[in-house]
Design a protein around this motif. Structure first.
Motif, PDB file in Angstrom:
ATOM      1  N   ARG A 126      -5.498   4.988   8.906  1.00 28.45           N
ATOM      2  CA  ARG A 126      -5.482   6.353   8.382  1.00 28.45           C
ATOM      3  C   ARG A 126      -4.304   7.168   8.932  1.00 28.45           C
ATOM      4  O   ARG A 126      -3.702   7.958   8.200  1.00 28.45           O
ATOM      5  CB  ARG A 126      -6.800   7.054   8.700  1.00 28.45           C
ATOM      6  N   ARG A 185      -8.739   1.092   1.316  1.00 24.53           N
ATOM      7  CA  ARG A 185      -9.764   1.489   2.277  1.00 24.53           C
ATOM      8  C   ARG A 185      -9.507   0.937   3.677  1.00 24.53           C
ATOM      9  O   ARG A 185      -9.951   1.519   4.661  1.00 24.53           O
ATOM     10  CB  ARG A 185     -11.135   1.009   1.791  1.00 24.53           C
ATOM     11  N   SER A 186      -8.797  -0.157   3.773  1.00 12.54           N
ATOM     12  CA  SER A 186      -8.578  -0.794   5.077  1.00 12.54           C
ATOM     13  C   SER A 186      -7.284  -0.342   5.754  1.00 12.54           C
ATOM     14  O   SER A 186      -6.987  -0.774   6.868  1.00 12.54           O
ATOM     15  CB  SER A 186      -8.553  -2.316   4.911  1.00 12.54           C
ATOM     16  N   TRP A 204       0.814  -1.209   0.000  1.00 15.90           N
ATOM     17  CA  TRP A 204       0.000   0.000   0.000  1.00 15.90           C
ATOM     18  C   TRP A 204       0.848   1.261   0.000  1.00 15.90           C
ATOM     19  O   TRP A 204       0.407   2.325  -0.461  1.00 15.90           O
ATOM     20  CB  TRP A 204      -0.966   0.010   1.178  1.00 15.90           C
ATOM     21  N   GLY A 217      -7.013  -4.067  -5.099  1.00 18.65           N
ATOM     22  CA  GLY A 217      -7.570  -4.836  -3.991  1.00 18.65           C
ATOM     23  C   GLY A 217      -7.096  -6.270  -3.925  1.00 18.65           C
ATOM     24  O   GLY A 217      -7.736  -7.109  -3.274  1.00 18.65           O
ATOM     25  N   LEU A 251      -7.545   7.074  -0.093  1.00 16.84           N
ATOM     26  CA  LEU A 251      -7.971   6.090   0.901  1.00 16.84           C
ATOM     27  C   LEU A 251      -9.384   5.572   0.658  1.00 16.84           C
ATOM     28  O   LEU A 251      -9.864   4.722   1.409  1.00 16.84           O
ATOM     29  CB  LEU A 251      -7.863   6.696   2.307  1.00 16.84           C
ATOM     30  N   ARG A 252     -10.022   6.053  -0.384  1.00 17.42           N
ATOM     31  CA  ARG A 252     -11.334   5.515  -0.772  1.00 17.42           C
ATOM     32  C   ARG A 252     -11.228   4.624  -2.003  1.00 17.42           C
ATOM     33  O   ARG A 252     -12.247   4.221  -2.573  1.00 17.42           O
ATOM     34  CB  ARG A 252     -12.312   6.669  -1.061  1.00 17.42           C
ATOM     35  N   GLU A 284      -7.286  11.797   1.049  1.00 21.37           N
ATOM     36  CA  GLU A 284      -8.631  11.319   1.349  1.00 21.37           C
ATOM     37  C   GLU A 284      -9.214  10.560   0.170  1.00 21.37           C
ATOM     38  O   GLU A 284      -9.891   9.535   0.337  1.00 21.37           O
ATOM     39  CB  GLU A 284      -9.539  12.490   1.735  1.00 21.37           C
ATOM     40  N   GLU A 285      -8.943  11.060  -1.027  1.00 24.81           N
ATOM     41  CA  GLU A 285      -9.412  10.379  -2.235  1.00 24.81           C
ATOM     42  C   GLU A 285      -8.732   9.029  -2.383  1.00 24.81           C
ATOM     43  O   GLU A 285      -9.369   8.024  -2.728  1.00 24.81           O
ATOM     44  CB  GLU A 285      -9.119  11.265  -3.446  1.00 24.81           C
ATOM     45  N   ARG A 301     -13.027   2.038  -9.592  1.00 27.01           N
ATOM     46  CA  ARG A 301     -14.234   2.724  -9.157  1.00 27.01           C
ATOM     47  C   ARG A 301     -15.469   2.237  -9.908  1.00 27.01           C
ATOM     48  O   ARG A 301     -16.574   2.238  -9.363  1.00 27.01           O
ATOM     49  CB  ARG A 301     -14.062   4.229  -9.373  1.00 27.01           C
TER      50      ARG A 301
END
Length: 221
Positions: A38, A34-35, A10, A72, A28-29, A25-26, A127
């Protein structure tokens, strides 16, 4: 930075997303990020921005790590060397796949190759919910297409029509076969390791060959 980037895919994903113009922020989505914790991600993001403990790398393996994490497929931490890259290879769908966009600098050789456009398109596919198998196939095709384009440019400058494929990334059968096919169709003679692996141990083989050739040229034995 350093070895930890190879163990935690990551981190390389964040580096490529940062380079491609995404915000934290973008980022981490997106897909497999996402996991990620932060606070740790924010610390790494700040290091990337400042260049602190963030040595640059041209390793193709680290790019595999990044894409595997974005798609992922990568674990938060590799249990063994190249696990994230191997997962990406295993996921690759068969058949033809359109490469993602790649930009190659005008000056060279050596030529600068930018994969920022490819990263942005990979994120778009994630996405949209694209099958990771398709993303992987397109990524492998992208590397093959980039190599063929660079080789053609180098041939124009030097006249050389032989390409040697070396490095641990060529333990990846999908990449090796796809890149070989593209280069051969472009009229190149492609060399690859047969008696030795393309991995790091063969660096010493090259060093020995260079030393022997140097001694031979000077008449020393």
């Amino acid at each position: 930075g350093g070895d930890r980037a190879a163990r935690q895919p990551w981190r390389m994903a964040l580096a490529h997303l940062h380079q491609a113009g995404f915000g934290l922020e973008e980022a981490l989505r997106i897909g497999g990020l996402r996991s990620i914790d932060r606070e740790e991600a924010a610390a790494v993001w700040a290091m990337i921005g400042l260049g602190t403990r963030s040595p640059l790398t041209s390793s193709c393996g680290r790019f595999f790590d990044a894409v595997s994490a974005i798609a992922g497929l990568a674990p938060a931490s590799n249990e063994f060397e190249a696990e994230a890259a191997m997962r990406l290879e295993a996921a690759a769908a068969g058949g033809r796949a359109a490469p993602y966009p790649v930009a190659i600098g005008r000056n060279g050789p050596p030529f600068d190759v930018s994969f920022e456009g490819a990263v942005r398109r990979i994120v778009l596919d994630v996405r949209r919910g694209a099958d990771p198998a398709r993303i992987s196939a397109r990524f492998h095709a992208t590397l093959g297409e980039a190599a063929a384009r660079v080789a053609r440019r180098a041939r124009e400058e030097t006249g050389i029509r032989t390409v040697a494929l070396g490095g641990g990334v060529f333990l990846n059968a999908v990449l090796l076969s796809g890149m070989t096919s593209r280069l051969e169709k472009a009229g190149f003679r492609v060399l690859r390791p047969i008696l030795y692996s393309p991995n790091d141990e063969s660096i010493s083989i090259g060093q020995i060959a260079y030393a022997l050739a140097s001694l031979s040229s000077t008449g020393r034995r």
